[in-house]
Design an enzyme around this catalytic site. Structure first.
Site, PDB file in Angstrom:
ATOM      1  N   HIS A   1     -10.587  -3.221   2.850  1.00 27.59           N
ATOM      2  CA  HIS A   1     -10.068  -1.876   3.033  1.00 27.59           C
ATOM      3  C   HIS A   1      -9.296  -1.825   4.351  1.00 27.59           C
ATOM      4  CE1 HIS A   1     -10.862   1.965   5.207  1.00 27.59           C
ATOM      5  NE2 HIS A   1     -10.443   2.501   4.084  1.00 27.59           N
ATOM      6  N   SER A   2      -8.437  -0.821   4.493  1.00 24.45           N
ATOM      7  CA  SER A   2      -7.690  -0.684   5.750  1.00 24.45           C
ATOM      8  C   SER A   2      -7.447   0.776   6.084  1.00 24.45           C
ATOM      9  CB  SER A   2      -6.351  -1.420   5.600  1.00 24.45           C
ATOM     10  OG  SER A   2      -5.311  -0.757   6.275  1.00 24.45           O
ATOM     11  N   ASN A   3      -7.342   1.058   7.379  1.00 25.95           N
ATOM     12  CA  ASN A   3      -6.781   2.317   7.882  1.00 25.95           C
ATOM     13  C   ASN A   3      -5.567   1.964   8.741  1.00 25.95           C
ATOM     14  OD1 ASN A   3     -10.034   3.701   8.156  1.00 25.95           O
ATOM     15  ND2 ASN A   3      -8.425   4.488   6.868  1.00 25.95           N
TER      16      ASN A   3
ATOM     17  N   TYR B   1       0.867  -1.184   0.000  1.00 24.86           N
ATOM     18  CA  TYR B   1       0.000   0.000   0.000  1.00 24.86           C
ATOM     19  C   TYR B   1       0.900   1.229   0.000  1.00 24.86           C
ATOM     20  CZ  TYR B   1      -4.406   2.439   1.163  1.00 24.86           C
ATOM     21  OH  TYR B   1      -5.531   3.217   1.155  1.00 24.86           O
TER      22      TYR B   1
ATOM     23  N   ASP C   1      -6.177   4.416  -6.030  1.00 23.01           N
ATOM     24  CA  ASP C   1      -7.381   4.833  -5.302  1.00 23.01           C
ATOM     25  C   ASP C   1      -7.384   6.347  -5.118  1.00 23.01           C
ATOM     26  OD1 ASP C   1      -9.489   5.225  -3.604  1.00 23.01           O
ATOM     27  OD2 ASP C   1      -8.557   4.272  -1.862  1.00 23.01           O
ATOM     28  N   PRO C   2      -8.048   7.102  -6.023  1.00 25.17           N
ATOM     29  CA  PRO C   2      -8.096   8.559  -5.865  1.00 25.17           C
ATOM     30  C   PRO C   2      -9.146   9.032  -4.847  1.00 25.17           C
ATOM     31  CG  PRO C   2      -8.488   7.867  -8.167  1.00 25.17           C
ATOM     32  CD  PRO C   2      -8.674   6.675  -7.288  1.00 25.17           C
ATOM     33  N   ASN C   3      -9.751   8.108  -4.119  1.00 27.43           N
ATOM     34  CA  ASN C   3     -10.706   8.463  -3.058  1.00 27.43           C
ATOM     35  C   ASN C   3     -11.817   9.394  -3.544  1.00 27.43           C
ATOM     36  OD1 ASN C   3      -8.308   8.019  -0.508  1.00 27.43           O
ATOM     37  ND2 ASN C   3     -10.325   7.054  -0.516  1.00 27.43           N
TER      38      ASN C   3
ATOM     39  N   LYS D   1      -0.840  -1.234  -4.533  1.00 28.19           N
ATOM     40  CA  LYS D   1      -1.864  -0.186  -4.591  1.00 28.19           C
ATOM     41  C   LYS D   1      -1.228   1.162  -4.275  1.00 28.19           C
ATOM     42  CE  LYS D   1      -5.714   1.575  -1.834  1.00 28.19           C
ATOM     43  NZ  LYS D   1      -6.960   1.256  -1.131  1.00 28.19           N
TER      44      LYS D   1
ATOM     45  N   ARG E   1      -9.403  11.867  14.069  1.00 26.59           N
ATOM     46  CA  ARG E   1      -8.592  12.034  12.868  1.00 26.59           C
ATOM     47  C   ARG E   1      -9.051  13.277  12.126  1.00 26.59           C
ATOM     48  NH1 ARG E   1      -7.656   7.703   7.869  1.00 26.59           N
ATOM     49  NH2 ARG E   1      -6.505   9.165   6.583  1.00 26.59           N
TER      50      ARG E   1
ATOM     51  N   LYS F   1      -2.183   4.965  -3.090  1.00 26.02           N
ATOM     52  CA  LYS F   1      -3.180   5.921  -2.595  1.00 26.02           C
ATOM     53  C   LYS F   1      -3.020   7.195  -3.404  1.00 26.02           C
ATOM     54  CE  LYS F   1      -5.751   5.989   0.341  1.00 26.02           C
ATOM     55  NZ  LYS F   1      -7.201   5.700   0.175  1.00 26.02           N
TER      56      LYS F   1
ATOM     57  N   HIS G   1      -2.417  -1.083   6.086  1.00 27.17           N
ATOM     58  CA  HIS G   1      -1.446  -0.013   6.374  1.00 27.17           C
ATOM     59  C   HIS G   1      -0.329  -0.527   7.290  1.00 27.17           C
ATOM     60  CE1 HIS G   1      -4.681   2.614   5.017  1.00 27.17           C
ATOM     61  NE2 HIS G   1      -3.998   3.703   5.276  1.00 27.17           N
TER      62      HIS G   1
ATOM     63  N   ASP H   1     -14.637  -3.899   5.363  1.00 23.58           N
ATOM     64  CA  ASP H   1     -13.788  -3.516   6.487  1.00 23.58           C
ATOM     65  C   ASP H   1     -14.620  -3.857   7.711  1.00 23.58           C
ATOM     66  OD1 ASP H   1     -12.703  -2.051   8.655  1.00 23.58           O
ATOM     67  OD2 ASP H   1     -11.732  -0.656   7.267  1.00 23.58           O
TER      68      ASP H   1
ATOM     69  N   ASN I   1     -14.680   1.472  -1.424  1.00 18.01           N
ATOM     70  CA  ASN I   1     -14.971   1.496   0.006  1.00 18.01           C
ATOM     71  C   ASN I   1     -15.607   2.848   0.349  1.00 18.01           C
ATOM     72  OD1 ASN I   1     -12.076   2.577  -0.248  1.00 18.01           O
ATOM     73  ND2 ASN I   1     -12.655   3.238   1.808  1.00 18.01           N
TER      74      ASN I   1
ATOM     75  N   GLU J   1     -10.019   2.025  -7.992  1.00 18.21           N
ATOM     76  CA  GLU J   1     -10.780   2.144  -6.739  1.00 18.21           C
ATOM     77  C   GLU J   1     -11.355   3.551  -6.608  1.00 18.21           C
ATOM     78  OE1 GLU J   1      -8.637   0.572  -3.407  1.00 18.21           O
ATOM     79  OE2 GLU J   1      -9.800   1.739  -1.960  1.00 18.21           O
TER      80      GLU J   1
END
Ligand SMILES: [Mg+2]
Length: 442
Positions: A340-342, A156, A241-243, A210, A422, A212, A369, A313, A289, A266
């Site tokens: 998915h992960s944080n 990641y 993954d451009p969120n 992947k 956060r 981010k 992560h 997740d 996600n 993603e």
């Protein structure tokens, strides 16, 4: 001669929750960039420990947030005295108390801001840890049994500033080598991303990659993807993954360019309708996600055809058994399922591995992560990755135990760092004054 359970067996209630201990912690986290801004020097996590009336400990880990912690404390008051086996009843008690949460409460950030799903997840995983210890079986066996012994994860990659997080803000260790050195190095260009990928894959053996995205103007990120393809060849699956920060036009344009080299794209755009439009136009599978993130979102997802792969997740879908339910839905409607992960530590990783081992179909390496964190809160220390995979922990329950000294130290970090939730936008403003999060940027 059989010995089927009799009513007398059932009359004996399972172990009951005697103590419900919520401990917020702060773990060192590098300055990683994403569409919502910048990771703070610490990532917040919350550790839940349940202790039963017969002294069995069960643990879980969720993303840290003071208001979730307060709600979790309130949940504890409702759950002390309850049988840990009665998971449906526990869920009902919590729903009755907290009310229903809507999908909209998830918020616009890449991470999920709902409370109740986190509380369900924290309580359920800790109860499953206890149930596993009572019956002498690993959590994977409580989820339907082991479909694989090892669970594959992906590298990641992140655009990042120099530094490794922690007490010196963006502190670094000049003596660091290998992945530890790469972990603290700046990575803002395609060459920097390739160097990061090489160091990470060398250390952990990852076989999928992947990036981010959503940080820079899209062409720069697309160039990084082609640089990765050049460096790793066609056999290493690539994802970006451009969120959901790209416009429809940007996603169609750059999605076409990326078509020959992506395993999946993603969340290029925001919302199920836009995702469905992009999905119709591209050959590349779409993963999410962000647009399909709860059971409430499923009917519209199916009606529109908004994604090919749901990135589950267990922290956001309400636990491990809910994630197994999602797996059944994905199978029914022809969706792939990955994870998915944080930023997280080993208790979350253990739960992810038990779930990953139990999923009937696992076509994609999961996100984690974990390589970005250096702290740990379990007695066995940091998990090991072999060829990019993590073996299902041995022993009953989750197979990991709380390191109480480490927990106390990380709790002191929490008290000292002053963070309560956060907020990557505020952190980014420390580097770029006036920077604002935009739900759609390019
Ligand atoms: Mg994502």
């Amino acid at each position: 001669m059989t010995s089927n359970p009799t009513p007398a067996h059932f009359a004996k209630a399972g172990p009951r929750i005697r103590e419900f201990i919520v401990t917020p912690i702060a773990v060192v986290d590098p300055p990683l960039l994403n569409a919502a801004g910048l990771h703070a020097p610490y990532a917040l996590r919350t550790i839940l420990e349940l202790i039963t009336d017969d002294g069995i400990s069960g643990i879980s880990e969720i993303p840290g947030n003071r208001s979730t912690d307060e709600a979790l404390e309130a949940a504890g008051k409702l759950l002390v005295g309850r049988d840990v086996f009665q998971l449906s009843e526990i869920r009902q008690v919590l729903t009755q108390n907290f009310g229903k949460e809507t999908a909209a409460e998830r918020g616009l950030t890449p991470w999920d801001q709902r409370k109740l799903v986190h509380i369900f997840s924290a309580v359920e995983v800790a109860c499953l840890d206890i149930i596993g210890k009572v019956v002498g079986r690993p959590v994977v066996d409580l989820l339907g049994g082991r479909m694989r012994d090892r669970v594959p994860f992906a590298a990641y990659l992140f655009y990042k500033y120099k530094g490794a997080g922690g007490p010196l803000a963006f502190g670094t260790d000049p003596a660091a080598t290998g992945w530890a050195a790469a972990r603290q190095a700046e990575a803002l260009t395609p060459a920097g991303i390739v160097a990061q990928a090489e160091a990470m894959c060398r250390e952990f053996g990852f076989q999928s990659i992947k990036l981010k995205g959503g940080v820079f103007e899209p062409q720069q990120e697309v160039d990084a993807m082609f640089a990765l393809r050049e460096a790793f060849g066609p056999d290493v699956p690539l994802r970006i993954d451009p969120n959901a920060i790209w416009t429809l036009e940007t996603a169609l344009n750059y999605g076409k360019q990326l078509e020959p080299i992506l395993e999946y794209l993603e969340d290029p755009v925001r919302g199920q309708e836009n995702m469905a439009t992009v999905r119709k136009a591209l050959k590349t599978p779409l993963a999410t996600n962000m647009c399909t993130t709860s059971f409430e979102d499923i009917p519209n997802s199916i009606a529109l055809g908004s994604e090919d792969i749901i990135l589950s997740d267990h922290h956001f879908w309400g636990g491990l058994r809910s994630s197994m339910t999602l797996a059944g839905i994905c199978e029914t409607f022809g969706r792939g399922l990955s994870m998915h992960s944080n930023s997280h530590l080993g208790i979350s990783l253990a739960a992810m591995v038990h779930l990953g081992a139990a999923l009937p179909q696992l076509t994609y390496a999961l996100d984690t992560h974990y390589p970005w964190q250096s702290d740990e809160v379990i007695t066995a220390g940091r998990f090991r990755f072999e060829e990019g995979s993590v073996a299902v922990p041995e022993g009953p329950g989750l197979g990991v135990e709380l390191d109480r000294e480490a927990l106390a130290a990380l709790h002191r970090n929490y008290l000292a760092c002053g963070l309560t939730k956060r907020d990557d936008e505020i952190e980014m403003q420390k580097v770029q004054p006036g920077w604002r999060f935009q739900a759609v940027r390019w």
